[in-house]
Motif scaffolding. Sequence first.
Motif, PDB file in Angstrom:
ATOM      1  N   ASP A 171     -18.726 -13.013  -9.472  1.00  0.00           N
ATOM      2  CA  ASP A 171     -18.415 -13.531 -10.598  1.00  0.00           C
ATOM      3  C   ASP A 171     -17.122 -14.520 -10.731  1.00  0.00           C
ATOM      4  OD1 ASP A 171     -17.889 -13.913 -13.373  1.00  0.00           O
ATOM      5  OD2 ASP A 171     -18.247 -11.735 -14.097  1.00  0.00           O
ATOM      6  N   ASN A 227     -23.887 -12.341  -9.227  1.00  0.00           N
ATOM      7  CA  ASN A 227     -22.603 -12.274 -10.303  1.00  0.00           C
ATOM      8  C   ASN A 227     -21.876 -11.138 -10.323  1.00  0.00           C
ATOM      9  OD1 ASN A 227     -21.525 -14.120 -12.279  1.00  0.00           O
ATOM     10  ND2 ASN A 227     -22.280 -12.992 -13.942  1.00  0.00           N
ATOM     11  N   SER A 239     -21.811  -2.540 -10.209  1.00  0.00           N
ATOM     12  CA  SER A 239     -20.950  -3.945  -9.853  1.00  0.00           C
ATOM     13  C   SER A 239     -20.227  -3.747  -8.593  1.00  0.00           C
ATOM     14  CB  SER A 239     -19.710  -3.525 -11.015  1.00  0.00           C
ATOM     15  OG  SER A 239     -18.710  -2.628 -10.514  1.00  0.00           O
TER      16      SER A 239
END
Length: 720
Positions: free
Chosen positions: A90, A158, A169
Amino acid sequence: MSEVMNLSRRSFIKTTALVAGGLVVAFTIPQAKRFMAVANAAESLKLPPPNAFLKIGADDSITVLLAHSEMGQGIWTTLSMLIADELDADWSKIRVEHAPAAPAYVHTAYGIQITGGSSTTWSEFERYRQAGALTRALLLQAAAKQWQVPVESLRTENGYVINGTKKLSYGQLVETASTLETPKNVTLKKPEQWKFIGKPTKRLDSADKINGVAKFGQDVQFDGLKIAMVARAPVFGTKLKSYDDTATRKIPGVIKVVKVPTGAAVIAEHYWAAKQGREALKLEWDLANHDKPDTAQLLKEYQALAQKPGVQAAKAGDIASAGKQAAQTLTAEYVLPFLSHAPMEPLNCAVKITDKGCEIWTGTQMQTTDQAAAAKILGLKPEQVNIHTQFLGGGFGRRANPRADFVSEAVEVAKAAGLPVKTVWSREDDVKGGFYRPMFVHRASIALDKQGKPLAWQHTLVGQSIIKGTPFEGVMIKDGIDATSVEGVADSPYVKGTANHQVHLHSVQSDIPVLWWRSVGHSHSGFVMESLIDELAHAAKQDPLAYRRQLLKDHPRHLAALNLAADKASWGKPLPAGVFRGIAVHESFGSYVAQVAEVSVTEGEVKVHRVVVAIDCGLAVNPDGVQAQMESSVAYALGAALTSEISFKDGQVVQSNFHDYQVLRMKDMPKVEVHIVQSNEKMGGVGEPGVPPLAPAVANAVFAATGKRIRRLPIGDQLA
């Protein structure tokens, strides 16, 4: 194409660890053999010598730690793009930090930690991509372990690892990833998979520099830090005999005066007190029996040498025999002055010495060299000297000094003062303080055949060596030839393409300290060679573009840049009344740059209206960065071409500040158009190659406008 990197433990020393709630991936690429002992020793101790780190925090932040210095050239962004692409990061989470000075961070091309030679991006292209790919592989393994699924079933995007409708994440995976063994190989993405590489990308450091958050060397402040200014010798090479600081010590804010190898240093609470204190010093210098250079006299000596044989740098064929067949012969002498680097931020260096070691805060292009110099002065091991690299307010080579001059001086000041001290240079110090681009004289005699092609090319250069007396001397000076003195001439396609040619060099000795300057030897050879080619074209009564095309027919990369620039500049089409074109093309640092300048001359005043630039640098990792560097090259080179010059009278530098050492004014900045050749060729540099073609393109346009050939810079002096 897809690239699989096989990474043995010996060739890719690595580690993963959970540090402060994040995953740290250290990585390195093999260096020259003389540095492998360090890596192997560290490996046996389980202490990997990282050349850069990629850190992922539990908060999803991604920090790239650079072994190079950001001085406005854009690597803060470009190198991060390489990691981001392979990591599927990201972009909004990317952060960057300068690495400390350490042997593990040595530059693959030079064996030291350096930012120079337009080498950062091409030399780090594989290494930073590998770091991103390695980290991505670890995160995929971590997710597969948590979900208990095959790693092949997962993908990244991302900043997330995705499993169908579920995702984790990168920050959520760092703890697990830190416990895993690193993979034995990683597969790099194909060019068609790149999201960042090759795409225009805005700079990561711009916002901080605009809002004042970015920290430069001049911004360094901490409790107890004092300011110093040094009174240096008015004539290079002389020593301080004595000083009287009676008046200085009466100035409020002055703490003490100490003697250092370069002169006398005034230590004060703040800059103004240090400046006033220095002005109040009474100094006696040992000037007896010392050479006092004078530019006018030096020029006469250079010109005399240029007419004599020197050390042979290149030779082919028989000059004398070929000359007898000449239809005409052109002989020309070119003169280029000493130049200051003149970065926007003058030199500065803060030093704190403790019983455990030394800390240094500065903007440097050569960390390990400065570290070694500081350690030697203090009797420390290099690892006891910690350099905190700050943003550089310009460098252009001045902050990459093999002699580590300004850092060594600052360490000497702090040592003598017994206090933490920031040694600051004024603008006048910076202009008068030395390490200039050397003055050069070129003399060429070129025989042409009936078609106007070169039959024989004899070329002699006279100037100081920037390499002699440095650690690079043993590698870069061969058979008496400093490669940086003759680059752009001895290896020129024009010279090498002439069957009979000879290049000679006279390396003169002087106390005037010289150093590489943006584009190094090409800064003078580019001007001379492209001006000479223009002279030959006119002597042959041929169009300068057509003449170059003929001589460069076997040099496709030169031609690609030349043709693109000419096309975009509409070469051959009418211009407004009073405006004339000049063209030049030059290869340096692995890149090929052509420029067309549109110029008018009114009552001796040169106005550059437009410069069209075309560059073939191979893959342009960040086209925005390439454009910015070409624009900055035009600005930097145009100031030098029009007005900049360092001269000497009675051994002292005549110029002192920007009023008499003039860099380009904003009102004189032309419109610049940049075009990038779409190229699959080997990647070259960008920061330096845009400089050499500018001066000859402008000078050739001046000739078209006035009929006066510019053979000496700066141009302004020749038209007055």
